[in-house]
Each structure stands twice: as structure tokens, then as C-alpha cells.
Design a protein around this motif. Structure first.
Motif, short mmCIF file in Angstrom:
data_model
loop_
_atom_site.label_atom_id
_atom_site.label_comp_id
_atom_site.label_asym_id
_atom_site.label_seq_id
_atom_site.Cartn_x
_atom_site.Cartn_y
_atom_site.Cartn_z
N ARG A 40 0.85 -1.19 0.00
CA ARG A 40 0.00 0.00 0.00
C ARG A 40 0.88 1.25 0.00
O ARG A 40 1.86 1.34 0.75
CB ARG A 40 -0.93 0.02 1.21
N PHE A 41 0.52 2.21 -0.87
CA PHE A 41 1.29 3.44 -1.03
C PHE A 41 0.56 4.63 -0.42
O PHE A 41 -0.65 4.57 -0.14
CB PHE A 41 1.58 3.69 -2.51
N SER A 42 1.31 5.71 -0.26
CA SER A 42 0.79 6.91 0.43
C SER A 42 -0.39 7.54 -0.31
O SER A 42 -1.21 8.23 0.30
CB SER A 42 1.91 7.93 0.60
N GLY A 43 -0.50 7.31 -1.60
CA GLY A 43 -1.62 7.88 -2.36
C GLY A 43 -2.91 7.11 -2.19
O GLY A 43 -3.94 7.50 -2.77
N GLY A 44 -2.90 6.00 -1.46
CA GLY A 44 -4.11 5.22 -1.23
C GLY A 44 -4.24 3.99 -2.12
O GLY A 44 -5.11 3.16 -1.90
N SER A 45 -3.40 3.88 -3.13
CA SER A 45 -3.45 2.72 -4.03
C SER A 45 -2.63 1.57 -3.45
O SER A 45 -1.72 1.77 -2.64
CB SER A 45 -2.91 3.11 -5.40
N THR A 46 -2.98 0.37 -3.88
CA THR A 46 -2.27 -0.83 -3.44
C THR A 46 -1.93 -1.70 -4.65
O THR A 46 -2.76 -1.87 -5.56
CB THR A 46 -3.13 -1.66 -2.46
N LEU A 47 -0.72 -2.21 -4.66
CA LEU A 47 -0.34 -3.21 -5.66
C LEU A 47 -0.50 -4.58 -5.04
O LEU A 47 0.12 -4.88 -4.01
CB LEU A 47 1.11 -2.99 -6.11
N TRP A 48 -1.33 -5.44 -5.66
CA TRP A 48 -1.59 -6.77 -5.14
C TRP A 48 -0.88 -7.82 -6.00
O TRP A 48 -1.11 -7.90 -7.20
CB TRP A 48 -3.08 -7.06 -5.11
N PHE A 49 -0.03 -8.61 -5.36
CA PHE A 49 0.63 -9.73 -6.02
C PHE A 49 -0.26 -10.97 -5.83
O PHE A 49 -0.53 -11.38 -4.70
CB PHE A 49 2.00 -10.03 -5.40
N GLU A 50 -0.70 -11.55 -6.93
CA GLU A 50 -1.47 -12.79 -6.88
C GLU A 50 -0.48 -13.94 -7.07
O GLU A 50 -0.11 -14.29 -8.20
CB GLU A 50 -2.54 -12.80 -7.98
N VAL A 51 -0.02 -14.52 -5.95
CA VAL A 51 1.10 -15.45 -5.98
C VAL A 51 0.57 -16.90 -5.96
O VAL A 51 0.96 -17.71 -5.11
CB VAL A 51 2.07 -15.20 -4.81
N PHE A 52 -0.31 -17.22 -6.90
CA PHE A 52 -0.83 -18.58 -6.98
C PHE A 52 -1.55 -18.75 -8.32
O PHE A 52 -1.89 -17.78 -8.99
CB PHE A 52 -1.81 -18.87 -5.82
N GLY A 53 -1.79 -20.00 -8.67
CA GLY A 53 -2.65 -20.32 -9.82
C GLY A 53 -2.01 -20.07 -11.17
O GLY A 53 -0.87 -19.63 -11.30
N SER A 54 -2.79 -20.36 -12.19
CA SER A 54 -2.32 -20.23 -13.57
C SER A 54 -2.48 -18.81 -14.10
O SER A 54 -1.99 -18.49 -15.18
CB SER A 54 -3.10 -21.19 -14.48
#
Length: 580
Positions: free
Chosen positions: A93-107
Motif C-alpha cells: 500500500r502506497f501513500s496515495g491510497g493505491s495498493t499493488l496486489w501480487f497474486e502469488v498462486f494459480g495459472s
């Protein structure tokens, strides 16, 4: 990556990245994205089915052949690292309110940009759509909580295990419990109790700690013990068999190759080993295929040469036929295609000699003399080549035995290098394959390669390639005009070579000071065969003579020459190289 590894990574990222500034997000390679935050680089290998994330220090950023992502986040600071309970999503999560989500599973592993509960962008193109990925994430949000505290995350796993155990203990029929223990797969049962558990070594742990189980409660207790080992006693171990684990050695007594201080260090080393192992197996398959092809080809050559031994008897017989036909030189042309007569060389036995009705007896005799002469020359080649080819086959078979004892990429590179130097393999090994993940060594190798290229025998100012073979300098023409220049530069006592009856490069052995032995001529002839249109043939006839017997005809095309007093040698094409 399993869930426990993500929790430890969450802890590591919180320590290293909190309040640090995001400078850049790039993709240096397909399915790989790098986030440059503060003095660290978070690298995500979004490669199904086994994606992984780790953090490392960085000194410089790749500037060419890259793609930039999520530029609106540049300059923002990291607030916290988030993980869901029981789900393999990792968020920054960054200070601007956005979040980068890593989807670490599946195809469909990917990296998503989320703000206020909506996905706005992704690293890879989403299939079937970004909206579907957002719905999948929202379902996880509804069923789980997220946290940046590893204690809360581990506690959530512990509570989930207790709930699963409680549900199973509602079964009160003892005979039904025993039936389950007899028919159920214990590994699958453990995974149902704790879906986050490390599965790689689970079967071995069951054999060690649950050799015989008579009560379902034993399995429940074991599930809780495994969780406590991973949550509170974890060791970041790379095992001798190449796998990785968080189970401590006291609990999983498998030989440890190396222990690391952080989960990122373990993942980096393990992934690099897997890549090296993949390259090793690929190169091993290629080497085995090349070697089997060379053995098969050499075996066929030996069989062909063995068949040519029969030419000795044929040469004698054809010569006898020529003598018999010469005794009939006073007669007119033959009356029949088959002449039935007696062979006075072999107790006057009756023989049939095939003749050409359009030719006289003398001309037919000359045909048989020519066939006999060719057969004798063929026998000379056989006597010359058969021992050499037999030794080559022996060397190839020895090389095959050595290849079976090769265990890693370094040994394989060494084996290929030796086989290449002996002329048994035509493809030189990749020098950098032993150091796949060391950027410094790759750069050093590239620098050395450039220096070698600059200092090699391929000089732009010269109209030929230059090699050193057993102490003798070999010149090889680059094209037709280069061949003419080569001829003008050569000394009259040098040896000139060229593939017979096909176009190709002129080859010169610089020999005015000392006469080369037969092995040097053979190697140079192999170069000439390789640099000709006949390079795809198994055996190629190459002519050679002193340069003083080679001259240009007036107004002849570039590269065309007149050759006298030439000799013929049969060789296998060989890629030009320095031979010490």
C-alpha cells in the motif's frame, strides 16, 4: 510460494520498505516485474504454476529493452505491506491510497493496481478480463481479513486449524473413525486441516512422526505441531536434494545444504538453482542427442568402409577383364552385350564380361582398367581412414561413458569443451551457462568475449580467416575475391587446399619454413570441406597441392583457378578452430 513463506516475506518487506519511496516499476524480462523502492528491488516472477516474490538490494537499473508500469505510483512512499489470512495475496500500500496486489498462486498469477476496492490496471493482460480478476479478489476480501502483522496472520491459521479439528471431532462413531483412518490419504487429510501447510515434504514427515496411526486425534495433534514448527521455529533451509523448506532440521531431519537469514535469500538461491538445473537438463539432452548422432554417423561410416574392402577383389577381377579384352583388340566391336569367354588367370573358368556395343574391345578394356584403378584408390582411402574412424568411434564411446557420470552444469560444460577440442562435437559450449544468475560474471564474460573477438584471428583488414593448427598457420578465404587475394599473398611452397568439384573457400597452410605432417593436412582439409557446398556430406574429397602449382587463368572468374599435380584426401567436414 506457500502461505508461510509469504508471511515471512511480509515481515521482511515491512522492515525494509516501510516509508521508502517508489522510483520505478519495470519489466526487464517476460513475466518478470521489478519494483525499485528505496535501496531495494522487489522482484516478482509471475510464471505459473510456481510464481514467487523476493526482495534484494540493487545498484543499477536496466535501461534498454524494458517496459514501464504504473507510472502514477512513482514518487509515492510505502505505507505498509498486507497479507490476507489463508490466501496467497501480497499487497504493497502506497501513500496515495493505491495498493499493488501480487497474486502469488494459480495459472493466472499477476500484479494488480487497486484503489478504493477496484482494479484499474495489471502487469499482464488479464484473461478473460480485469473485472473477473477483481471479482476473484473481492471474494477473498469478503472471506478473509488482511494484516501486516505476522503474529495476527499466524494466529488466523491456528484458529482455522482448530475449527477444522473441531468439525472432524463431531464424528462420534468409533468404527467410522477407524474406517476413515484405513481408507483416507493422510497427506490429503492434513491439507484439509491446514490448507496453508508446506506440502513438499509432508509425506516424509508423516512417515517419520506418524508411522502408525490408530486415532484421528493423533493426526489433529500433528497438524497443530506442524503449524507451530513453521510459525515459531522456522529455519530457511536449502536441502541437499535441491528442495527448500521452513521446517527446522530437528523436525525434518534431511541434510541441509545451506541455511539463510531471510526468506528472500532462500528463494533467490533456490530459484537460481532450479534455473541452473533446468539449463543443465536441457543441455544434457542436447549433448546426448549430438553424441548419439555422432556415434550413429561414425558407425555407418565404418560399415561403409568395411564394405569398400570388397573392392580389392573387384579391382583384381576388373583388371583381369581388361587384360582379356585387350587380347581381342584385333577384332571389331563386340557382337553382344555379354562376352562369354574363359579366364586364363583363373584356371580357364568360364566367365561373363559385360561390354558396351558402341565401343571397341580396347575402349571396353580401358573402362575396366579405369574401374580397377578407382577401386584401388578407394582401397587406399579405406586403409588410410578406417583406423582413424575406428579410433574416433572409440573416443565417442568413451565420451558417452564420461557423460553418464556428469552431475551438474559445470561438469557438463567441461565435458563439452573437451569433446569440442578433440573434434568430436561441432558446437562449442556456452561459457556463461555455469554462472546463470551472477550479473557481474556475465558482464565480465561479455567484456572478455569482446576483447577476445577484438584480439582474435578474425581481422577486418585481412581478406582471410586465420587459425593455428599444431603450430602451423592456416588461412581460409572469405569469398571468391578473398580467395584470389589469398592466392596472391601465399608463398609458392605453401600448401593449397580446396573441396573437389564444388565451390568453396581456398585454404592455405603456411608451410614454406617446415613441411607439415599428414595430420595438419587432414585438419586443414576438414576446414576446406566445411567451408564448401559439400559441408553437409559425411565424407568430402579435398584436393591439395603446392601453391606454385595453382594459377589464375586469364580473364577467369573470381576464385577460379587451374590446378596441377594435385592429390586427393577424403575427410569429414570440421568447423575451423584453433588446434594446439
Amino acid at each position: 510460494m506457500n502461505y508461510y513463506e509469504l508471511i515471512y516475506l511480509n515481515k521482511e518487506l515491512n522492515v525494509k520498505l516501510k516509508s521508502q519511496t517508489l522510483y520505478r516499476i519495470i519489466s526487464p524480462l517476460k513475466n518478470v516485474v521489478e519494483l525499485y523502492i528505496g535501496e531495494f528491488c522487489v522482484r516478482f516472477h509471475a510464471i505459473p504454476p510456481t510464481p514467487y516474490v523476493y526482495i534484494r538490494s540493487w545498484n543499477s537499473v536496466k535501461k534498454k529493452n524494458i517496459i514501464n508500469f504504473f507510472p502514477d505510483l512513482y514518487g509515492q512512499k510505502v505505507e505498509k505491506i498486507l497479507s490476507f489470512t489463508q490466501e496467497r495475496y501480497l499487497g504493497i500500500r502506497f501513500s496515495g491510497g493505491s495498493t499493488l496486489w501480487f497474486e502469488v498462486f494459480g495459472s493466472r498469477t499477476n500484479l494488480y493496481l487497486e484503489a478504493k476496492g477496484k482494479f484499474f490496471d495489471s502487469f499482464k493482460i488479464c484473461h478473460p478480463s480485469l473485472k473477473i480478476a477483481e471479482q476473484r479478489w473481492k471474494k477473498v476480501v469478503e472471506q478473509n481479513i488482511y494484516s501486516s502483522n505476522e503474529t495476527e496472520l499466524f494466529d488466523a491459521v491456528s484458529q482455522a486449524i482448530k475449527k477444522a479439528v473441531t468439525d472432524e471431532l463431531l464424528i462420534d462413531q468409533k468404527d467410522k473413525i477407524k474406517k476413515q483412518l484405513e481408507t483416507i490419504n493422510l497427506k490429503n487429510r492434513l491439507c484439509s486441516l491446514n490448507p496453508s501447510i508446506e506440502k513438499t515434504h509432508l509425506e516424509e514427515l508423516i512417515l517419520i512422526h506418524l508411522p502408525e496411526i490408530s486415532d484421528l486425534r493423533n493426526l489433529h495433534t500433528f497438524a497443530v505441531i506442524c503449524h507451530h514448527q513453521l510459525a515459531f521455529s522456522a529455519e530457511f533451509r536449502l536441502l541437499a536434494d535441491g528442495s527448500r523448506t521452513l521446517f527446522p532440521e530437528a523436525f525434518l531431519p534431511k541434510q541441509t545444504k545451506e541455511t539463510f537469514k531471510s526468506i528472500s535469500d532462500l528463494i533467490v538461491r533456490h530459484s537460481s538453482n532450479l534455473q541452473r538445473e533446468g539449463r543443465y537438463r536441457q543441455l544434457l539432452r542436447i549433448s546426448q542427442k549430438e553424441l548419439d548422432k555422432a556415434i550413429k554417423k561414425t558407425t555407418v561410416n565404418i560399415k561403409q568402409l568395411d564394405k569398400a574392402v570388397d573392392n580389392e577383389e573387384k579391382a583384381v577381377l576388373w583388371e583381369e577383364y581388361g587384360h582379356i579384352l585387350m587380347t581381342m583388340a584385333h577384332k571389331a566391336k563386340p557382337d553382344s552385350n555379354v562376352l562369354i569367354t574363359q579366364n586364363y588367370f583363373r584356371n580357364n573358368e568360364e566367365i561373363e564380361i559385360k561390354v558396351d556395343l558402341d565401343k571397341s574391345f580396347v575402349e571396353n578394356a580401358k573402362q575396366y582398367y579405369k574401374k580397377a584403378s578407382n577401386a584401388k584408390r578407394s582401397m587406399e582411402v579405406v586403409e588410410q581412414k578406417l583406423p582413424l574412424i575406428s579410433r574416433r568411434l572409440e573416443s565417442l564411446l568413451i565420451g558417452k561413458d564420461m557423460l553418464e557420470s556428469v552431475n551438474d552444469i559445470r561438469e557438463l560444460d567441461s565435458w563439452r569443451r573437451k569433446m569440442f577440442e578433440k573434434g568430436l562435437l561441432n558446437n562449442q559450449p556456452n561459457q556463461s551457462s555455469s554462472y546463470p544468475n551472477n550479473a557481474i560474471k556475465r558482464r565480465a564474460y561479455a567484456t572478455n568475449s569482446n576483447k577476445e573477438k577484438q584480439n582474435s584471428n578474425y581481422f577486418i583488414s585481412k581478406p582471410y580467416y586465420e587459425f593455428l593448427v599444431l603450430g602451423f598457420t592456416i588461412w581460409i578465404g572469405k569469398n571468391a575475391r578473398s580467395n584470389d587475394a589469398l592466392l596472391n599473398l601465399a608463398h609458392k611452397e605453401d600448401i593449397w587446399l580446396h573441396a573437389k568439384s564444388v565451390s568453396g573457400s581456398h585454404v592455405i597452410i603456411r608451410a614454406q619454413q617446415k613441411k607439415p605432417d599428414k595430420s595438419v593436412v587432414e585438419i586443414a582439409a576438414s576446414f576446406a570441406a566445411h567451408k564448401s557446398k559439400a559441408k553437409g556430406s559425411g565424407w568430402v574429397p579435398v584436393i591439395y597441392t603446392l601453391k606454385k602449382y595453382v594459377r589464375k587463368a586469364k580473364n577467369a572468374a573470381p576464385g577460379a583457378v587451374i590446378v596441377q599435380k594435385e592429390q586427393v584426401i577424403m575427410v569429414e567436414p570440421l568447423e575451423p578452430r584453433n588446434t594446439i
